[in-house]
Design a protein around this motif. Sequence first.
Motif, PDB file in Angstrom:
ATOM      1  N   LEU A   1      -2.045   2.786  17.518  1.00 56.34           N
ATOM      2  CA  LEU A   1      -2.534   1.522  16.957  1.00 56.34           C
ATOM      3  C   LEU A   1      -4.042   1.481  16.763  1.00 56.34           C
ATOM      4  CD1 LEU A   1      -0.350  -1.249  18.616  1.00 56.34           C
ATOM      5  CD2 LEU A   1      -0.507  -0.676  16.199  1.00 56.34           C
ATOM      6  N   SER A   2      -4.787   1.914  17.752  1.00 50.48           N
ATOM      7  CA  SER A   2      -6.247   1.815  17.637  1.00 50.48           C
ATOM      8  C   SER A   2      -6.812   2.782  16.591  1.00 50.48           C
ATOM      9  CB  SER A   2      -6.919   2.043  18.990  1.00 50.48           C
ATOM     10  OG  SER A   2      -6.652   3.335  19.473  1.00 50.48           O
ATOM     11  N   ALA A   3      -6.027   3.749  16.146  1.00 48.62           N
ATOM     12  CA  ALA A   3      -6.484   4.690  15.121  1.00 48.62           C
ATOM     13  C   ALA A   3      -6.577   4.040  13.741  1.00 48.62           C
ATOM     14  CB  ALA A   3      -5.561   5.903  15.056  1.00 48.62           C
ATOM     15  N   PHE A   4      -5.815   2.961  13.508  1.00 48.05           N
ATOM     16  CA  PHE A   4      -5.848   2.336  12.185  1.00 48.05           C
ATOM     17  C   PHE A   4      -6.042   0.825  12.214  1.00 48.05           C
ATOM     18  CE2 PHE A   4      -1.385   2.008  13.291  1.00 48.05           C
ATOM     19  CZ  PHE A   4      -0.996   0.792  12.757  1.00 48.05           C
ATOM     20  N   ASP A   5      -5.789   0.159  13.329  1.00 54.80           N
ATOM     21  CA  ASP A   5      -5.943  -1.293  13.413  1.00 54.80           C
ATOM     22  C   ASP A   5      -7.340  -1.604  13.946  1.00 54.80           C
ATOM     23  OD1 ASP A   5      -5.923  -4.024  14.281  1.00 54.80           O
ATOM     24  OD2 ASP A   5      -3.736  -3.971  14.195  1.00 54.80           O
ATOM     25  N   ALA A   6      -8.165  -2.190  13.113  1.00 52.17           N
ATOM     26  CA  ALA A   6      -9.565  -2.440  13.452  1.00 52.17           C
ATOM     27  C   ALA A   6      -9.731  -3.369  14.645  1.00 52.17           C
ATOM     28  CB  ALA A   6     -10.286  -3.041  12.241  1.00 52.17           C
ATOM     29  N   PHE A   7      -8.718  -4.128  15.000  1.00 52.65           N
ATOM     30  CA  PHE A   7      -8.846  -5.097  16.086  1.00 52.65           C
ATOM     31  C   PHE A   7      -8.333  -4.576  17.424  1.00 52.65           C
ATOM     32  CE2 PHE A   7      -8.228  -7.574  12.155  1.00 52.65           C
ATOM     33  CZ  PHE A   7      -9.535  -7.996  12.032  1.00 52.65           C
TER      34      PHE A   7
ATOM     35  N   LEU B   1      -4.218  -0.983   6.468  1.00 52.15           N
ATOM     36  CA  LEU B   1      -3.292  -0.090   5.767  1.00 52.15           C
ATOM     37  C   LEU B   1      -4.042   1.022   5.040  1.00 52.15           C
ATOM     38  CD1 LEU B   1      -0.607  -2.590   4.437  1.00 52.15           C
ATOM     39  CD2 LEU B   1      -0.425  -1.015   6.373  1.00 52.15           C
ATOM     40  N   LYS B   2      -5.218   0.732   4.499  1.00 54.53           N
ATOM     41  CA  LYS B   2      -6.032   1.788   3.884  1.00 54.53           C
ATOM     42  C   LYS B   2      -6.442   2.811   4.942  1.00 54.53           C
ATOM     43  CE  LYS B   2      -7.888  -0.843   0.044  1.00 54.53           C
ATOM     44  NZ  LYS B   2      -9.075  -1.465  -0.567  1.00 54.53           N
ATOM     45  N   THR B   3      -6.841   2.321   6.100  1.00 55.17           N
ATOM     46  CA  THR B   3      -7.220   3.225   7.194  1.00 55.17           C
ATOM     47  C   THR B   3      -6.023   4.054   7.627  1.00 55.17           C
ATOM     48  OG1 THR B   3      -8.926   1.687   7.938  1.00 55.17           O
ATOM     49  CG2 THR B   3      -8.188   3.343   9.528  1.00 55.17           C
ATOM     50  N   LEU B   4      -4.848   3.430   7.720  1.00 59.73           N
ATOM     51  CA  LEU B   4      -3.624   4.150   8.077  1.00 59.73           C
ATOM     52  C   LEU B   4      -3.393   5.302   7.110  1.00 59.73           C
ATOM     53  CD1 LEU B   4      -0.920   4.425   9.648  1.00 59.73           C
ATOM     54  CD2 LEU B   4       0.032   2.769   8.020  1.00 59.73           C
ATOM     55  N   GLY B   5      -3.503   5.041   5.815  1.00 61.12           N
ATOM     56  CA  GLY B   5      -3.318   6.096   4.817  1.00 61.12           C
ATOM     57  C   GLY B   5      -4.307   7.228   4.997  1.00 61.12           C
ATOM     58  N   ARG B   6      -5.561   6.883   5.266  1.00 63.83           N
ATOM     59  CA  ARG B   6      -6.591   7.907   5.462  1.00 63.83           C
ATOM     60  C   ARG B   6      -6.313   8.735   6.718  1.00 63.83           C
ATOM     61  NH1 ARG B   6     -10.675   4.774   5.751  1.00 63.83           N
ATOM     62  NH2 ARG B   6     -11.090   4.964   7.981  1.00 63.83           N
ATOM     63  N   VAL B   7      -5.943   8.069   7.822  1.00 66.26           N
ATOM     64  CA  VAL B   7      -5.667   8.780   9.077  1.00 66.26           C
ATOM     65  C   VAL B   7      -4.492   9.744   8.896  1.00 66.26           C
ATOM     66  CG1 VAL B   7      -4.805   8.463  11.442  1.00 66.26           C
ATOM     67  CG2 VAL B   7      -6.667   7.034  10.599  1.00 66.26           C
TER      68      VAL B   7
ATOM     69  N   LEU C   1      -8.574 -14.262   5.678  1.00 63.89           N
ATOM     70  CA  LEU C   1      -9.212 -13.315   6.601  1.00 63.89           C
ATOM     71  C   LEU C   1      -8.208 -12.295   7.134  1.00 63.89           C
ATOM     72  CD1 LEU C   1     -11.452 -15.766   8.673  1.00 63.89           C
ATOM     73  CD2 LEU C   1     -12.241 -14.021   7.059  1.00 63.89           C
ATOM     74  N   LEU C   2      -7.036 -12.766   7.553  1.00 58.61           N
ATOM     75  CA  LEU C   2      -6.013 -11.859   8.073  1.00 58.61           C
ATOM     76  C   LEU C   2      -5.501 -10.928   6.976  1.00 58.61           C
ATOM     77  CD1 LEU C   2      -3.961 -14.160  10.469  1.00 58.61           C
ATOM     78  CD2 LEU C   2      -5.530 -12.327  11.095  1.00 58.61           C
ATOM     79  N   GLY C   3      -5.309 -11.462   5.777  1.00 56.01           N
ATOM     80  CA  GLY C   3      -4.836 -10.633   4.664  1.00 56.01           C
ATOM     81  C   GLY C   3      -5.806  -9.514   4.348  1.00 56.01           C
ATOM     82  N   ARG C   4      -7.084  -9.819   4.323  1.00 53.91           N
ATOM     83  CA  ARG C   4      -8.108  -8.804   4.068  1.00 53.91           C
ATOM     84  C   ARG C   4      -8.087  -7.750   5.179  1.00 53.91           C
ATOM     85  NH1 ARG C   4     -13.209 -11.622   3.847  1.00 53.91           N
ATOM     86  NH2 ARG C   4     -12.350 -12.468   1.928  1.00 53.91           N
ATOM     87  N   SER C   5      -7.939  -8.208   6.405  1.00 56.19           N
ATOM     88  CA  SER C   5      -7.893  -7.288   7.546  1.00 56.19           C
ATOM     89  C   SER C   5      -6.688  -6.366   7.466  1.00 56.19           C
ATOM     90  CB  SER C   5      -7.848  -8.071   8.857  1.00 56.19           C
ATOM     91  OG  SER C   5      -9.002  -8.850   9.005  1.00 56.19           O
TER      92      SER C   5
ATOM     93  N   MET D   1       0.841  -1.173   0.000  1.00 54.16           N
ATOM     94  CA  MET D   1       0.000   0.000   0.000  1.00 54.16           C
ATOM     95  C   MET D   1       0.889   1.240   0.000  1.00 54.16           C
ATOM     96  SD  MET D   1      -2.851   1.422   0.272  1.00 54.16           S
ATOM     97  CE  MET D   1      -4.158   2.151   1.140  1.00 54.16           C
ATOM     98  N   VAL D   2       0.607   2.182  -0.879  1.00 55.49           N
ATOM     99  CA  VAL D   2       1.354   3.428  -0.915  1.00 55.49           C
ATOM    100  C   VAL D   2       0.557   4.505  -0.185  1.00 55.49           C
ATOM    101  CG1 VAL D   2       2.348   5.228  -2.374  1.00 55.49           C
ATOM    102  CG2 VAL D   2       2.540   2.837  -3.054  1.00 55.49           C
ATOM    103  N   ILE D   3       1.239   5.165   0.743  1.00 54.26           N
ATOM    104  CA  ILE D   3       0.637   6.232   1.538  1.00 54.26           C
ATOM    105  C   ILE D   3       1.304   7.540   1.143  1.00 54.26           C
ATOM    106  CG2 ILE D   3       0.363   7.126   3.884  1.00 54.26           C
ATOM    107  CD1 ILE D   3       0.246   4.192   4.803  1.00 54.26           C
ATOM    108  N   SER D   4       0.520   8.539   0.895  1.00 55.17           N
ATOM    109  CA  SER D   4       1.021   9.826   0.399  1.00 55.17           C
ATOM    110  C   SER D   4       1.589  10.696   1.516  1.00 55.17           C
ATOM    111  CB  SER D   4      -0.097  10.574  -0.333  1.00 55.17           C
ATOM    112  OG  SER D   4      -0.533   9.840  -1.439  1.00 55.17           O
ATOM    113  N   ARG D   5       2.510  10.158   2.277  1.00 60.81           N
ATOM    114  CA  ARG D   5       3.184  10.888   3.356  1.00 60.81           C
ATOM    115  C   ARG D   5       4.653  10.484   3.348  1.00 60.81           C
ATOM    116  NH1 ARG D   5       1.189  14.822   3.702  1.00 60.81           N
ATOM    117  NH2 ARG D   5       2.255  15.288   5.648  1.00 60.81           N
ATOM    118  N   PRO D   6       5.531  11.359   3.843  1.00 62.89           N
ATOM    119  CA  PRO D   6       6.968  11.052   3.884  1.00 62.89           C
ATOM    120  C   PRO D   6       7.257   9.832   4.766  1.00 62.89           C
ATOM    121  CG  PRO D   6       6.570  13.394   4.322  1.00 62.89           C
ATOM    122  CD  PRO D   6       5.232  12.710   4.334  1.00 62.89           C
ATOM    123  N   ILE D   7       8.292   9.096   4.395  1.00 63.26           N
ATOM    124  CA  ILE D   7       8.621   7.844   5.063  1.00 63.26           C
ATOM    125  C   ILE D   7       8.856   8.019   6.566  1.00 63.26           C
ATOM    126  CG2 ILE D   7      11.085   7.964   4.500  1.00 63.26           C
ATOM    127  CD1 ILE D   7      10.992   4.895   4.067  1.00 63.26           C
ATOM    128  N   GLN D   8       9.557   9.064   6.986  1.00 65.95           N
ATOM    129  CA  GLN D   8       9.832   9.252   8.412  1.00 65.95           C
ATOM    130  C   GLN D   8       8.543   9.509   9.191  1.00 65.95           C
ATOM    131  OE1 GLN D   8      13.110   8.961   9.930  1.00 65.95           O
ATOM    132  NE2 GLN D   8      11.699   8.649  11.631  1.00 65.95           N
TER     133      GLN D   8
END
Length: 140
Positions: free
Chosen positions: A20-26, A129-135, A120-124, A1-8
């Motif tokens: 963690l709870s901001a992007f990890d659904a579990f 990672l999509k949520t991480l990019g959005r956050v 199931l884990l792969g989909r999760s 997944m590519v996230i439009s933010r600098p690596i650091q």
Amino acid sequence: MVISRPIQEVFDFLADFENLSAFDAFVTASGQVGDGPPGLGTRGRGTSRYMGHQFDWMVEFTEFEPPRRMVSRSVEGKRDVTATFTLEPAGDGTRVTERIETAAMGGLLGRLPDPLVNRLLGRSLRGNLKTLGRVLAENA
């Protein structure tokens, strides 16, 4: 997944157990154990909920190579889990790869075939990672 933010920026966000709870659904709650900046040996504690089961955990960074790679491993909890984040520059953003390795699971997951659990884990993970990019985009 590519996230439009600098690596650091992406690495620092992932290394902060409070995030963690901001992007990890579990993950329902998490935080760092002790003070100081995250680094090799830093521990995080939290609670996760997966398929109707709640469990507490503690992990420790066993590899910490800013801004490219971090690995955390279980040191307490019902599940033996290793999580690896690998980051690399990708144009104006950062390619993030997450890999989760688990020991054989008991309970409901232990009765499901490995290919189904992996799917199931792969989909999760992709969803996380999509949520991480959005956050990160919202916090830019």
